[in-house]
Design a protein around this motif. Structure first.
Motif, PDB file in Angstrom:
ATOM      1  N   PHE A 184       1.857  -4.234 -18.623  1.00 46.21           N
ATOM      2  CA  PHE A 184       2.433  -5.634 -18.073  1.00 46.21           C
ATOM      3  C   PHE A 184       3.484  -5.790 -19.167  1.00 46.21           C
ATOM      4  CE2 PHE A 184       2.809 -10.042 -18.903  1.00 46.21           C
ATOM      5  CZ  PHE A 184       2.856 -10.391 -17.430  1.00 46.21           C
ATOM      6  N   TYR A 185       3.490  -5.682 -20.278  1.00 47.90           N
ATOM      7  CA  TYR A 185       4.523  -6.309 -21.347  1.00 47.90           C
ATOM      8  C   TYR A 185       5.928  -5.025 -21.416  1.00 47.90           C
ATOM      9  CZ  TYR A 185       2.360 -10.425 -22.944  1.00 47.90           C
ATOM     10  OH  TYR A 185       1.858 -11.605 -22.877  1.00 47.90           O
ATOM     11  N   SER A 186       5.202  -3.758 -20.812  1.00 49.66           N
ATOM     12  CA  SER A 186       6.308  -2.734 -20.866  1.00 49.66           C
ATOM     13  C   SER A 186       7.133  -3.106 -19.733  1.00 49.66           C
ATOM     14  CB  SER A 186       5.625  -1.370 -20.644  1.00 49.66           C
ATOM     15  OG  SER A 186       5.005  -0.942 -21.822  1.00 49.66           O
ATOM     16  N   ALA A 187       6.742  -3.306 -18.486  1.00 55.12           N
ATOM     17  CA  ALA A 187       7.567  -3.886 -17.239  1.00 55.12           C
ATOM     18  C   ALA A 187       8.474  -5.016 -17.943  1.00 55.12           C
ATOM     19  CB  ALA A 187       6.626  -4.068 -16.280  1.00 55.12           C
ATOM     20  N   TYR A 188       7.899  -6.007 -18.559  1.00 54.63           N
ATOM     21  CA  TYR A 188       8.587  -7.261 -18.824  1.00 54.63           C
ATOM     22  C   TYR A 188       9.874  -6.786 -19.737  1.00 54.63           C
ATOM     23  CZ  TYR A 188       8.046 -11.917 -17.172  1.00 54.63           C
ATOM     24  OH  TYR A 188       8.051 -12.915 -16.657  1.00 54.63           O
TER      25      TYR A 188
ATOM     26  N   LEU B  64      13.812   7.039 -16.815  1.00 60.53           N
ATOM     27  CA  LEU B  64      12.415   6.574 -16.823  1.00 60.53           C
ATOM     28  C   LEU B  64      12.330   5.051 -17.362  1.00 60.53           C
ATOM     29  CD1 LEU B  64       9.941   9.242 -17.649  1.00 60.53           C
ATOM     30  CD2 LEU B  64      10.780   8.789 -15.388  1.00 60.53           C
ATOM     31  N   SER B  65      11.635   4.314 -16.445  1.00 63.47           N
ATOM     32  CA  SER B  65      11.760   2.813 -17.016  1.00 63.47           C
ATOM     33  C   SER B  65      10.629   2.930 -18.235  1.00 63.47           C
ATOM     34  CB  SER B  65      11.154   1.953 -16.008  1.00 63.47           C
ATOM     35  OG  SER B  65       9.812   2.035 -15.560  1.00 63.47           O
ATOM     36  N   THR B  66      10.672   1.783 -18.946  1.00 59.15           N
ATOM     37  CA  THR B  66       9.679   1.484 -19.877  1.00 59.15           C
ATOM     38  C   THR B  66       8.278   1.834 -19.572  1.00 59.15           C
ATOM     39  OG1 THR B  66      11.168   0.245 -21.110  1.00 59.15           O
ATOM     40  CG2 THR B  66       8.776   0.301 -21.968  1.00 59.15           C
TER      41      THR B  66
ATOM     42  N   LEU C  48      -2.557   6.431 -37.680  1.00 59.58           N
ATOM     43  CA  LEU C  48      -1.620   6.834 -36.594  1.00 59.58           C
ATOM     44  C   LEU C  48      -0.790   5.505 -36.455  1.00 59.58           C
ATOM     45  CD1 LEU C  48      -4.811   7.700 -34.169  1.00 59.58           C
ATOM     46  CD2 LEU C  48      -2.715   9.048 -34.766  1.00 59.58           C
ATOM     47  N   LEU C  49      -1.021   4.254 -36.785  1.00 61.84           N
ATOM     48  CA  LEU C  49      -0.367   3.092 -36.580  1.00 61.84           C
ATOM     49  C   LEU C  49       0.981   3.376 -37.683  1.00 61.84           C
ATOM     50  CD1 LEU C  49      -2.925   0.121 -36.336  1.00 61.84           C
ATOM     51  CD2 LEU C  49      -1.191   1.161 -34.691  1.00 61.84           C
ATOM     52  N   THR C  50       0.557   3.791 -38.813  1.00 63.26           N
ATOM     53  CA  THR C  50       1.564   4.113 -39.538  1.00 63.26           C
ATOM     54  C   THR C  50       2.666   4.758 -38.996  1.00 63.26           C
ATOM     55  OG1 THR C  50       0.044   3.761 -41.769  1.00 63.26           O
ATOM     56  CG2 THR C  50       2.187   5.121 -42.072  1.00 63.26           C
ATOM     57  N   ARG C  51       2.194   5.797 -38.457  1.00 63.18           N
ATOM     58  CA  ARG C  51       3.289   6.839 -38.008  1.00 63.18           C
ATOM     59  C   ARG C  51       4.040   6.196 -36.853  1.00 63.18           C
ATOM     60  NH1 ARG C  51      -1.127  11.926 -37.955  1.00 63.18           N
ATOM     61  NH2 ARG C  51      -0.721  12.705 -40.037  1.00 63.18           N
ATOM     62  N   CYS C  52       3.113   5.364 -35.861  1.00 66.63           N
ATOM     63  CA  CYS C  52       3.825   4.684 -34.785  1.00 66.63           C
ATOM     64  C   CYS C  52       4.870   3.515 -35.352  1.00 66.63           C
ATOM     65  CB  CYS C  52       2.888   3.845 -34.155  1.00 66.63           C
ATOM     66  SG  CYS C  52       1.811   4.555 -32.975  1.00 66.63           S
ATOM     67  N   GLU C  53       4.664   2.894 -36.534  1.00 67.29           N
ATOM     68  CA  GLU C  53       5.632   2.191 -37.182  1.00 67.29           C
ATOM     69  C   GLU C  53       6.820   2.820 -37.706  1.00 67.29           C
ATOM     70  OE1 GLU C  53       2.165  -1.403 -38.196  1.00 67.29           O
ATOM     71  OE2 GLU C  53       2.950   0.220 -39.734  1.00 67.29           O
ATOM     72  N   TRP C  54       6.684   3.881 -38.342  1.00 67.74           N
ATOM     73  CA  TRP C  54       7.958   4.649 -38.876  1.00 67.74           C
ATOM     74  C   TRP C  54       8.708   5.070 -37.701  1.00 67.74           C
ATOM     75  CZ3 TRP C  54       4.579   8.312 -42.432  1.00 67.74           C
ATOM     76  CH2 TRP C  54       4.222   7.827 -43.561  1.00 67.74           C
ATOM     77  N   ILE C  55       8.013   5.747 -36.600  1.00 70.95           N
ATOM     78  CA  ILE C  55       8.998   6.094 -35.435  1.00 70.95           C
ATOM     79  C   ILE C  55       9.709   4.735 -34.904  1.00 70.95           C
ATOM     80  CG2 ILE C  55       9.001   7.314 -33.274  1.00 70.95           C
ATOM     81  CD1 ILE C  55       6.352   8.645 -34.505  1.00 70.95           C
ATOM     82  N   ALA C  56       9.075   3.769 -34.803  1.00 77.56           N
ATOM     83  CA  ALA C  56       9.575   2.655 -33.940  1.00 77.56           C
ATOM     84  C   ALA C  56      10.237   1.606 -34.883  1.00 77.56           C
ATOM     85  CB  ALA C  56       8.370   1.996 -32.899  1.00 77.56           C
ATOM     86  N   TYR C  57      10.325   1.865 -36.007  1.00 76.19           N
ATOM     87  CA  TYR C  57      11.003   0.995 -36.975  1.00 76.19           C
ATOM     88  C   TYR C  57      12.286   0.529 -36.707  1.00 76.19           C
ATOM     89  CZ  TYR C  57      11.830  -1.278 -41.462  1.00 76.19           C
ATOM     90  OH  TYR C  57      12.398  -2.298 -42.378  1.00 76.19           O
ATOM     91  N   GLU C  58      13.330   1.140 -36.046  1.00 76.09           N
ATOM     92  CA  GLU C  58      14.513   0.896 -35.735  1.00 76.09           C
ATOM     93  C   GLU C  58      14.413   0.060 -34.356  1.00 76.09           C
ATOM     94  OE1 GLU C  58      16.611   4.237 -35.313  1.00 76.09           O
ATOM     95  OE2 GLU C  58      16.777   4.853 -37.346  1.00 76.09           O
ATOM     96  N   ARG C  59      13.538   0.280 -33.706  1.00 76.91           N
ATOM     97  CA  ARG C  59      13.251  -0.596 -32.318  1.00 76.91           C
ATOM     98  C   ARG C  59      14.631  -0.669 -31.487  1.00 76.91           C
ATOM     99  NH1 ARG C  59      10.692  -5.604 -35.213  1.00 76.91           N
ATOM    100  NH2 ARG C  59      11.264  -4.490 -37.107  1.00 76.91           N
ATOM    101  N   ALA C  60      14.980   0.824 -31.260  1.00 79.45           N
ATOM    102  CA  ALA C  60      16.194   0.850 -30.741  1.00 79.45           C
ATOM    103  C   ALA C  60      16.352   0.772 -29.091  1.00 79.45           C
ATOM    104  CB  ALA C  60      17.017   2.181 -31.125  1.00 79.45           C
ATOM    105  N   ASN C  61      15.039   1.090 -28.472  1.00 75.38           N
ATOM    106  CA  ASN C  61      14.894   1.139 -26.947  1.00 75.38           C
ATOM    107  C   ASN C  61      13.881   0.230 -26.841  1.00 75.38           C
ATOM    108  OD1 ASN C  61      12.701   2.759 -27.124  1.00 75.38           O
ATOM    109  ND2 ASN C  61      14.303   4.360 -27.079  1.00 75.38           N
ATOM    110  N   PRO C  62      13.582  -0.066 -25.567  1.00 72.10           N
ATOM    111  CA  PRO C  62      12.252  -1.229 -24.991  1.00 72.10           C
ATOM    112  C   PRO C  62      11.021  -0.495 -25.514  1.00 72.10           C
ATOM    113  CG  PRO C  62      14.084  -1.114 -23.344  1.00 72.10           C
ATOM    114  CD  PRO C  62      14.484  -0.111 -24.375  1.00 72.10           C
ATOM    115  N   VAL C  63      10.913   0.881 -25.512  1.00 72.01           N
ATOM    116  CA  VAL C  63       9.588   1.483 -25.725  1.00 72.01           C
ATOM    117  C   VAL C  63       9.294   1.343 -26.968  1.00 72.01           C
ATOM    118  CG1 VAL C  63       8.623   3.799 -25.749  1.00 72.01           C
ATOM    119  CG2 VAL C  63       9.910   3.394 -23.572  1.00 72.01           C
ATOM    120  N   GLN C  64      10.489   1.463 -27.921  1.00 74.81           N
ATOM    121  CA  GLN C  64      10.042   1.311 -29.501  1.00 74.81           C
ATOM    122  C   GLN C  64       9.619  -0.241 -29.788  1.00 74.81           C
ATOM    123  OE1 GLN C  64      13.435   2.920 -31.667  1.00 74.81           O
ATOM    124  NE2 GLN C  64      13.135   5.042 -31.275  1.00 74.81           N
ATOM    125  N   ARG C  65      10.241  -0.986 -29.180  1.00 71.83           N
ATOM    126  CA  ARG C  65      10.138  -2.646 -29.297  1.00 71.83           C
ATOM    127  C   ARG C  65       8.673  -2.656 -28.716  1.00 71.83           C
ATOM    128  NH1 ARG C  65      15.615  -2.698 -27.790  1.00 71.83           N
ATOM    129  NH2 ARG C  65      15.209  -3.771 -25.878  1.00 71.83           N
TER     130      ARG C  65
END
Length: 595
Positions: A469-473, A164-166, A234-251
């Protein structure tokens, strides 16, 4: 007298945004507030279960009993990479490839540009924000039951289908969020909904990404209702999971979570003016460092719009000997190097002189002067007759016709590259600029804009539009700029600034307010502008540009009326349109106009 002719009421850029109009907002908010969202009742207990857990009968073995791992060891992030600077002369010499093919006459069947599909109406009613999210979820591309019903083996299906794309991940998360948010969804409707099957076929990484995006949507809704404590959790949980920013979804999630956090800090008084100034120091595309060059060379969008614009201008100036081009947002000016090359190759009636007039605010005069000097050096190297002029004003309202010094024997063209959207927040300036351009009467005006609705007065609607929009970009950057991660991160940082402008900045402070081409058409009609479109040859040239890029197969070209739409994997990102000013009598124009 000219001003009096156009002194009608200010244009409402919020009034033509689709089906999500402000008058429905209060009703929609009341509907949502009366509901008890199952996700948030669990959240109050300190748990957020996997999004498929309530429907375990339909889960895949690889995703069942897989919860969200919210707690991660936070590691120190390396400092952001520093960009290396190029001279503008080096930049100009490497931006545009040689023309793909000479222009030729074509049959209509040779132009492979798809027409946009209309979305089907939904059989149930949601609040405006949830309905918008549902529209995105219902129109997901290449993700339907056939993907998962044609093969008999579940594991084989996961291995053979495309990842799946972002943006598709966000669509799946949106569909799931609708199911959690609307009490009319039950197990039976889950079974009948295509995303019930889609989730059962996702990989483990995709499932985690969908869960992460689901949390972000929940946080955005809480911010919209000013439930900041719940949103912060909820944002704290988002940031914990996305902290590594390993893929576009996380970033993407990380950037939006930061913007939501800043919006909360502003509302609660924890955001300082010093922080605001630091965040505003990101360049607005005027730089010419390696990251900007890499973006231009790796991502097809700019070259598609710029080369198609040049072709449209060439076709409309005919055999003109002197050309005067007004550029409302010149940036690096690389488009004019390509224009010089195209004009130099004109065999019949070669151009005697090209003048480019750049318009800018007084605060950025150094950047424009640098661009002008580099363009002059480039023209000198080609022995091309060229003059550069810059007009600086402290306010767009100060722009007047006599500043441009148009000679009687010059053919005038106007180019606006993602500039008009910066004036939507100041309608007086926008209308003054359009009056001036109308009075100058250019042979053609070419407009490139962001094709998105980032101007909704409803925060959650604006958030959803920006998210897709930014997910596609970000997905595009991951594919096209994977060879140079450092430059990709620099460009993503600039996009994060754009996300912040949409999500974190208040309504009275937002500058860039993108709207779609239908809104621009309604606005341009006030000035008797007629859309002229692009020739078959221009459109054919546009289809050739993506073929020169390794990622070009994912670039999508569509048409909306006479407008060219450029996108990524079917998600429209930019519009390109060409216009002339009608010289019909005013009486005919205003015959049916309601003042």
């Amino acid at each position: 007298m000219a001003n009096a002719l156009f002194s009608f009421t200010p244009f409402d850029f919020n009034g033509i945004q689709g089906d999500y109009l402000p008058q429905h907002y209060e009703k929609g908010e009341a509907v949502i507030k009366e509901k008890q969202n199952p996700l948030f009742s669990m959240e109050e207990l300190g748990q957020v279960y996997p999004i498929c857990s309530e429907y375990g009968a339909y889960q895949d073995d690889t995703t069942s009993n897989k919860g969200l791992h919210f707690f991660k060891d936070q590691q120190q992030q390396p400092p952001p990479p520093k960009s290396n600077c190029l001279t503008l002369d080096e930049y100009f010499g490497s931006c545009f490839p040689a023309p793909a093919q000479p222009i030729q006459k074509l049959n209509k069947s040779e132009i492979n540009i798809a027409k946009p599909n209309k979305e089907s109406p939904h059989p149930f009613v949601l609040s405006s924000s949830l309905e918008l999210l549902n529209n995105y979820g219902s129109s997901i591309k290449k993700l339907n039951m056939n993907q998962f019903n044609n093969a008999s083996n579940q594991t084989h299906r996961v291995e053979t289908r495309k990842k799946l794309s972002t943006e598709e991940v966000m669509r799946v998360a949106g569909a799931r969020y609708i199911q959690f948010s609307d009490p009319r969804y039950d197990d039976f409707s889950m079974l009948m909904h295509p995303f019930g099957y889609a989730l059962s076929g996702l990989s483990e990484e995709e499932t985690r990404d969908v869960e992460l995006a689901h949390l972000l949507l929940a946080a955005a809704e809480k911010v919209g209702y000013q439930q900041y404590d719940r949103a912060n959790r909820l944002l704290t949980r988002c940031e914990w999971i996305a902290y590594e920013r390993a893929n576009p979804v996380q970033r993407v999630v990380y950037c939006f979570a930061e913007a939501l956090r800043e919006r909360i800090d502003k509302a609660t008084g924890r955001f300082t003016q010093k922080e605001r100034q630091a965040k505003c120091e990101i360049a607005h595309g005027l730089g010419t460092n390696l990251a900007v060059l890499d973006f231009h060379q790796s991502v097809p969008f700019n070259q598609i719009t710029q080369l198609t614009s040049i072709q449209a201008i060439m076709e409309n100036i005919g055999s003109a000997r002197k050309l005067h081009a007004i550029d409302l947002e010149i940036r690096s000016g690389v488009q004019w190097t390509a224009m010089m090359q195209a004009l130099a190759e004109r065999e019949q009636r070669p151009l005697e002189h090209l003048k480019v007039t750049a318009v800018g605010l007084t605060g950025i005069h150094n950047k424009i002067e640098e661009t002008g000097r580099s363009l002059e050096r480039f023209a000198k190297s080609m022995n091309f007759p060229f003059t550069f002029k810059a007009i600086y004003v402290s306010n767009v309202n100060d722009i007047k016709e006599d500043l441009f010094e148009i000679a009687p024997d010059e053919v005038l063209v106007v180019v606006s590259n993602m500039f008009l959207r910066t004036l939507i927040s100041n309608p007086d300036c926008l209308e003054n600029l359009m009056r001036v351009i109308k009075n100058l009467n250019p042979s053609i005006m070419v407009v490139t804009e962001v094709e998105a609705n980032h101007n909704s007065p409803i925060f959650v609607n604006r958030f959803i539009e920006a998210l897709f929009f930014y997910s596609a970009y970000f997905d595009c950057l991951e594919t096209c700029m994977k060879q140079n991660i450092e430059n990709k991160l620099i460009v993503e940082a600039a996009f994060c600034h754009g996300i912040r402008e949409i999500v974190a900045v208040g309504d009275n402070e937002r500058i860039a307010r993108s709207v779609k081409i239908d809104v621009w058409r309604a606005f341009f009609s006030r000035f008797r502008m007629v859309e002229i479109g692009f020739s078959e040859s221009s459109l054919y040239q546009a289809t050739l540009v993506p073929k020169q890029f390794p990622c070009g197969s994912s670039c999508s070209l569509d048409k909306n009326g006479k407008c060219l739409l450029v996108g990524w994997k079917g998600t429209t990102l930019h519009s390109l349109s060409a216009w002339k000013f009608s010289r019909e009598r005013l009486g005919r124009f205003f015959a049916n106009y309601r003042f």
